[in-house]
Design an enzyme around this catalytic site. Structure first.
Site, short mmCIF file in Angstrom:
data_model
loop_
_atom_site.label_atom_id
_atom_site.label_comp_id
_atom_site.label_asym_id
_atom_site.label_seq_id
_atom_site.Cartn_x
_atom_site.Cartn_y
_atom_site.Cartn_z
N LYS A 1 -14.55 0.20 6.24
CA LYS A 1 -13.61 1.82 5.31
C LYS A 1 -14.96 2.33 4.79
O LYS A 1 -15.36 3.21 4.38
CB LYS A 1 -12.15 1.68 4.58
CG LYS A 1 -11.10 1.39 5.48
CD LYS A 1 -9.69 1.10 4.94
CE LYS A 1 -8.68 0.78 6.47
NZ LYS A 1 -7.20 0.29 5.88
N GLN B 1 -5.05 -1.81 0.62
CA GLN B 1 -5.00 -2.53 1.75
C GLN B 1 -3.25 -3.30 1.89
O GLN B 1 -3.31 -4.69 0.97
CB GLN B 1 -6.01 -3.79 2.32
CG GLN B 1 -5.93 -4.09 3.50
CD GLN B 1 -6.53 -3.02 4.65
OE1 GLN B 1 -7.02 -1.93 4.51
NE2 GLN B 1 -5.74 -2.87 5.73
N ASP C 1 -3.47 7.35 1.59
CA ASP C 1 -2.21 6.45 3.39
C ASP C 1 -1.10 6.65 3.39
O ASP C 1 -0.51 6.80 4.50
CB ASP C 1 -1.59 5.19 2.98
CG ASP C 1 -2.81 3.75 3.70
OD1 ASP C 1 -3.42 4.21 4.80
OD2 ASP C 1 -3.02 2.80 2.44
N1 GUN Z 1 -2.95 -2.51 7.37
C1 GUN Z 1 -2.72 -2.45 8.27
N2 GUN Z 1 -3.13 -0.71 8.38
C2 GUN Z 1 -3.14 0.05 7.29
C3 GUN Z 1 -2.81 1.03 6.97
O1 GUN Z 1 -3.25 1.50 7.11
N3 GUN Z 1 -3.38 1.18 5.53
C4 GUN Z 1 -3.40 0.35 4.91
N4 GUN Z 1 -2.79 0.42 3.72
N5 GUN Z 1 -3.44 -0.64 5.12
C5 GUN Z 1 -3.15 -1.52 6.00
#
Ligand code: GUN
Length: 293
Positions: free
Chosen positions: A54, A98, A121
């Site tokens: 990311k 995350q 998100d």
């Molecule tokens: N962990 C797995 N997928 C995601 C996501 O789309 N966002 C976040 N914040 N954590 C994740």
């Protein structure tokens, strides 16, 4: 005839090119780039890989990109203090925490502390409420569901009106929001889950089948209606079948080798939904930045 393979890498690359152009325009107009802060608590190896990619992609898009890595024993108060700082930082337009968090930290309290305007998100209760009440244009939509919808647009440029969709899985991250988006696009939507009776039959009724249950190759080819479109959100690592494949291989929630002979269009794993998630995170960050001025 085998299905058309939906090329998530290509669709994601095109989305990223649009974000790069928007990022440059934003910087020119506002004197600062869009900013994304990613918060990682602990040392989960899969999360470390996701967070690193990311950050890399954010830099590629010309964003101000910051990563905060906190120790696994970080307290809830320490995490909330960091979120308060990021909420107040004008150089940060998007914040992603995350998941999963270590067990002693409360995910809903943590996500609830985000400024909804920076919730790239789309997991804050306010974002969920806006999506559920059809205010799709006023909210940041969760990245993987948004990616599924962009892939469906390539298959159905005329829209989804009148089509039946079955979503297998009811997670907050994927199942529930993708069902809301499909409904918003005028599909007729059923959410199935572990307690659903006659799941194969239900799946066979779907023009659009979205698999998001996190169980490797759970959905078999003969559960797919001939001519359906299959969106496989699963990413499961399982032992390799043969020597030369490495120790493990990635598979989706759908048994691709049998589904490909029934579907008209299908996403592969890897290379389907996966690349879209990160591209949509970049798109959401740009959108959050644009809406902040
Ligand atoms: N962990 C797995 N997928 C995601 C996501 O789309 N966002 C976040 N914040 N954590 C994740």
């Amino acid at each position: 005839m085998p299905a058309t393979i939906i090329d998530g890498k290509a669709v994601a690359a095109a989305a990223i090119e649009r974000v790069k152009a928007g990022s440059e325009a934003f910087r020119t107009a506002n004197g600062l780039p869009p900013g994304l802060a990613v918060v990682l608590v602990g040392e989960d190896p899969a999360s470390q890989v996701y967070v690193a990619s990311k950050g890399r992609m954010a830099k590629e898009c010309g964003f101000h990109s910051v990563q905060h890595t906190l120790a696994a024993d970080t307290t809830q108060d320490e995490l909330l203090a960091l979120i308060a700082t990021l909420n107040a930082d004008p150089a940060v337009h998007g914040i992603l925490v995350q998941l999963p968090l270590p067990g002693h930290l409360d995910e809903r309290v943590t996500i609830g502390a985000l400024d909804p305007a920076k919730d790239v998100d789309g997991l804050h209760d306010i974002s969920i409420g806006r999506l559920a009440s059809g205010q799709v244009d006023k909210t940041l939509v969760p990245c993987t569901p948004k990616g599924c919808m962009e892939l469906l647009e390539t298959v159905f440029p005329q829209g989804l009106s009148g089509l039946t969709a079955v979503v297998v899985g009811r997670s907050n991250l994927v199942g529930r929001p993708v069902a809301a988006l499909l409904q918003h696009a005028n599909a007729t939507v059923t959410i199935a889950h572990s307690r659903t009776r006659d799941l194969p039959d239900l799946c066979r009724s779907a023009d659009i089948l979205v698999a998001a249950i996190g169980r490797p190759e759970f959905i078999k080819g003969d559960w797919v209606k001939p001519g359906a479109t299959v969106i496989d959100v699963g990413i499961n690592r399982i032992p390799a079948r043969e020597k030369g494949e490495g120790k493990t291989r990635l598979v989706g929630d759908v048994e691709f080798s049998t589904a490909v002979d029934r579907a008209a269009s299908i996403t592969p794993v890897p290379g389907g939904v996966g690349p879209m998630t990160i591209a949509m995170l970049m798109a959401n960050t740009l959108r959050a930045a644009e809406q902040s001025v």
